[in-house]
Design a protein around this motif. Structure first.
Motif, PDB file in Angstrom:
ATOM      1  N   ALA A 149      14.287   5.255   0.455  1.00 23.53           N
ATOM      2  CA  ALA A 149      13.243   4.316   0.022  1.00 23.53           C
ATOM      3  C   ALA A 149      12.070   5.155  -0.464  1.00 23.53           C
ATOM      4  CB  ALA A 149      12.816   3.396   1.159  1.00 23.53           C
ATOM      5  N   PHE A 150      11.546   4.837  -1.647  1.00 28.98           N
ATOM      6  CA  PHE A 150      10.452   5.651  -2.182  1.00 28.98           C
ATOM      7  C   PHE A 150       9.517   4.809  -3.030  1.00 28.98           C
ATOM      8  CE2 PHE A 150      13.820   6.203  -5.430  1.00 28.98           C
ATOM      9  CZ  PHE A 150      13.133   5.840  -6.593  1.00 28.98           C
ATOM     10  N   ILE A 151       8.328   5.389  -3.273  1.00 24.40           N
ATOM     11  CA  ILE A 151       7.328   4.781  -4.150  1.00 24.40           C
ATOM     12  C   ILE A 151       6.865   5.845  -5.138  1.00 24.40           C
ATOM     13  CG2 ILE A 151       5.042   3.723  -4.281  1.00 24.40           C
ATOM     14  CD1 ILE A 151       5.446   2.653  -1.480  1.00 24.40           C
ATOM     15  N   LEU A 152       6.894   5.489  -6.422  1.00 21.47           N
ATOM     16  CA  LEU A 152       6.411   6.397  -7.458  1.00 21.47           C
ATOM     17  C   LEU A 152       4.883   6.434  -7.455  1.00 21.47           C
ATOM     18  CD1 LEU A 152       8.675   5.397 -10.488  1.00 21.47           C
ATOM     19  CD2 LEU A 152       8.843   7.478  -9.127  1.00 21.47           C
ATOM     20  N   TYR A 225      -0.108   2.221  -5.223  1.00 20.48           N
ATOM     21  CA  TYR A 225       0.975   1.342  -5.677  1.00 20.48           C
ATOM     22  C   TYR A 225       0.545   0.468  -6.859  1.00 20.48           C
ATOM     23  CZ  TYR A 225       4.898  -1.902  -5.548  1.00 20.48           C
ATOM     24  OH  TYR A 225       6.003  -2.651  -5.900  1.00 20.48           O
ATOM     25  N   LEU A 226      -0.559  -0.260  -6.714  1.00 21.77           N
ATOM     26  CA  LEU A 226      -0.979  -1.196  -7.759  1.00 21.77           C
ATOM     27  C   LEU A 226      -1.394  -0.471  -9.037  1.00 21.77           C
ATOM     28  CD1 LEU A 226      -2.999  -3.798  -5.642  1.00 21.77           C
ATOM     29  CD2 LEU A 226      -0.673  -3.997  -6.554  1.00 21.77           C
ATOM     30  N   ILE A 227      -2.059   0.662  -8.895  1.00 19.58           N
ATOM     31  CA  ILE A 227      -2.468   1.439 -10.072  1.00 19.58           C
ATOM     32  C   ILE A 227      -1.237   1.910 -10.838  1.00 19.58           C
ATOM     33  CG2 ILE A 227      -3.598   3.565 -10.823  1.00 19.58           C
ATOM     34  CD1 ILE A 227      -5.532   3.248  -8.484  1.00 19.58           C
ATOM     35  N   GLN A 229       1.785   0.629 -10.694  1.00 19.67           N
ATOM     36  CA  GLN A 229       2.499  -0.536 -11.228  1.00 19.67           C
ATOM     37  C   GLN A 229       1.904  -0.973 -12.562  1.00 19.67           C
ATOM     38  OE1 GLN A 229       2.093  -4.303  -9.067  1.00 19.67           O
ATOM     39  NE2 GLN A 229       4.283  -4.628  -9.321  1.00 19.67           N
ATOM     40  N   ARG A 230       0.588  -1.014 -12.641  1.00 16.49           N
ATOM     41  CA  ARG A 230      -0.056  -1.397 -13.896  1.00 16.49           C
ATOM     42  C   ARG A 230       0.225  -0.367 -14.994  1.00 16.49           C
ATOM     43  NH1 ARG A 230      -4.291  -3.203 -10.360  1.00 16.49           N
ATOM     44  NH2 ARG A 230      -5.339  -1.192 -10.552  1.00 16.49           N
ATOM     45  N   LYS A 231       0.236   0.885 -14.638  1.00 13.87           N
ATOM     46  CA  LYS A 231       0.434   1.931 -15.638  1.00 13.87           C
ATOM     47  C   LYS A 231       1.867   1.960 -16.155  1.00 13.87           C
ATOM     48  CE  LYS A 231      -0.840   6.742 -16.472  1.00 13.87           C
ATOM     49  NZ  LYS A 231      -1.462   7.961 -15.891  1.00 13.87           N
ATOM     50  N   LEU A 232       2.833   1.720 -15.256  1.00 12.22           N
ATOM     51  CA  LEU A 232       4.237   1.742 -15.654  1.00 12.22           C
ATOM     52  C   LEU A 232       4.692   0.419 -16.260  1.00 12.22           C
ATOM     53  CD1 LEU A 232       5.878   3.572 -12.595  1.00 12.22           C
ATOM     54  CD2 LEU A 232       5.197   4.567 -14.792  1.00 12.22           C
ATOM     55  N   GLY A 233       4.042  -0.669 -15.871  1.00 10.76           N
ATOM     56  CA  GLY A 233       4.472  -1.980 -16.320  1.00 10.76           C
ATOM     57  C   GLY A 233       5.692  -2.486 -15.591  1.00 10.76           C
ATOM     58  N   SER A 234       6.012  -1.874 -14.471  1.00 13.46           N
ATOM     59  CA  SER A 234       7.160  -2.287 -13.653  1.00 13.46           C
ATOM     60  C   SER A 234       6.920  -1.856 -12.216  1.00 13.46           C
ATOM     61  CB  SER A 234       8.458  -1.668 -14.172  1.00 13.46           C
ATOM     62  OG  SER A 234       8.407  -0.248 -14.098  1.00 13.46           O
ATOM     63  N   ALA A 235       7.713  -2.406 -11.296  1.00 10.15           N
ATOM     64  CA  ALA A 235       7.565  -2.060  -9.879  1.00 10.15           C
ATOM     65  C   ALA A 235       7.883  -0.579  -9.674  1.00 10.15           C
ATOM     66  CB  ALA A 235       8.481  -2.918  -9.022  1.00 10.15           C
ATOM     67  N   PRO A 236       6.999   0.162  -9.004  1.00  5.00           N
ATOM     68  CA  PRO A 236       7.207   1.598  -8.841  1.00  5.00           C
ATOM     69  C   PRO A 236       7.957   1.973  -7.565  1.00  5.00           C
ATOM     70  CG  PRO A 236       5.014   1.052  -8.122  1.00  5.00           C
ATOM     71  CD  PRO A 236       5.655  -0.249  -8.552  1.00  5.00           C
ATOM     72  N   ASP A 237       8.650   1.010  -6.932  1.00  2.00           N
ATOM     73  CA  ASP A 237       9.313   1.314  -5.675  1.00  2.00           C
ATOM     74  C   ASP A 237      10.805   1.022  -5.754  1.00  2.00           C
ATOM     75  OD1 ASP A 237       8.448  -1.451  -5.850  1.00  2.00           O
ATOM     76  OD2 ASP A 237       9.288  -1.691  -3.854  1.00  2.00           O
TER      77      ASP A 237
END
Length: 297
Positions: A149-152, A225-227, A229-237
């Protein structure tokens, strides 16, 4: 002459009587609460493990006195908290927190930071399935890591030397797989026609560490996480099936424990309502305990 704006008195009076908790007065479980609840549950389990070795007929045994402490803390901490169904109503961010804590209890699990070479990061960012899913597939296929399990994290700062995209998480590392093996796949050393990842000082490309404080790690890796997510335009996890299952089992075990204790306390609460009209907190160890201090979630 009667004033039409005057409120007509009722048998109950102008003020509502004290009422029991409803869905409108309940609080929502938040990620900030998850680590504390997991700690209370772990403390409770430790006492359960040693309870069978004690003489329970002795009411002065120190451990017996401490046995109920974690249960009391959990009941106070979850007062008015809606412990809803995992599948349908539990917020996504709470599921993510429990998933991290769930996999942290898996034998052989380690916390990790994987930094990425330029080529690997750019390919992930351009993948049609999204960077998180692309990297998860790469890690499974090339490294054989199944439970993960990870978060970008993709900070806004720039670097002329290394790519900023990296990931933090928890995984069960297969026996024999080394940090060098992982680096070859995700962050190769720079060479001709390969920018890779240039390691500087203590900023290691691949870092594996034993798990000591999973709750603190879970909070740390969620901070951007939220920053991101906005930058990638998709869920980062991303979470594997095994990690999600471990999180669900941990949550349901914790909920079962708290609800059983709430049910055990309910008769005392009902008995105290007629004698303690000013008490706005369900009793834990006294007929009318003081209201617990508010915690920051």
């Amino acid at each position: 002459m009667n004033n039409s704006n005057q409120r007509r008195p009722t048998k109950r009076g102008h003020f509502l009587k004290k009422h029991r908790v409803t869905a409108h007065t309940q609080r929502v479980l938040t990620p900030g609460m998850v680590g504390a609840l997991a700690s209370f549950h772990a403390g409770y389990q430790r006492h359960v493990a040693v309870l069978g070795q004690l003489d329970t007929s002795n009411p002065d045994t120190p451990t017996l006195k401490k046995f109920y402490v974690f249960t009391k803390l959990a009941l106070e901490y979850t007062y008015k908290v809606n412990l809803c169904d995992w599948q349908r109503r539990l917020p996504t961010e709470v599921k993510r927190a429990f998933t991290m804590l769930g996999i942290s209890g898996t034998p052989g699990a380690s916390i990790f930071t994987f930094r990425l070479g330029h080529e690997v990061a750019e390919k992930a960012l351009s993948a049609s399935e999204g960077p998180a899913a692309h990297l998860a597939a790469l890690i499974k296929r090339k490294l054989g890591i199944k439970d993960i399990a990870f978060i970008l994290e993709y900070p806004s700062s720039t670097s002329d030397e290394n790519h900023q995209l990296h990931l933090h998480g928890i995984a069960c590392i297969p026996e024999g797989l080394t940090e060098d093996d992982i680096r070859v796949v995700l962050a190769p050393k720079p060479k001709e026609e390969v920018k890779g990842y240039r390691q500087r000082f203590g900023n290691k490309a691949i870092d594996l560490q034993p798990i000591t404080t999973p709750g603190a790690w879970m909070s740390y890796i969620s901070k951007e996480y939220l920053i991101t997510q906005r930058k990638l335009g998709s869920a980062p996890d991303y979470a594997s099936h095994g990690a999600s299952r471990a999180g669900k089992e941990l949550y349901e075990e914790l909920v079962s424990w708290i609800k059983s204790e709430r049910a055990r306390e309910a008769p005392q609460e009902l008995a105290g309502e007629t004698n303690a009209t000013t008490c706005d907190h369900p009793p834990v160890s006294e007929p009318c305990p003081s209201k617990p201090s508010q915690r920051q979630d």
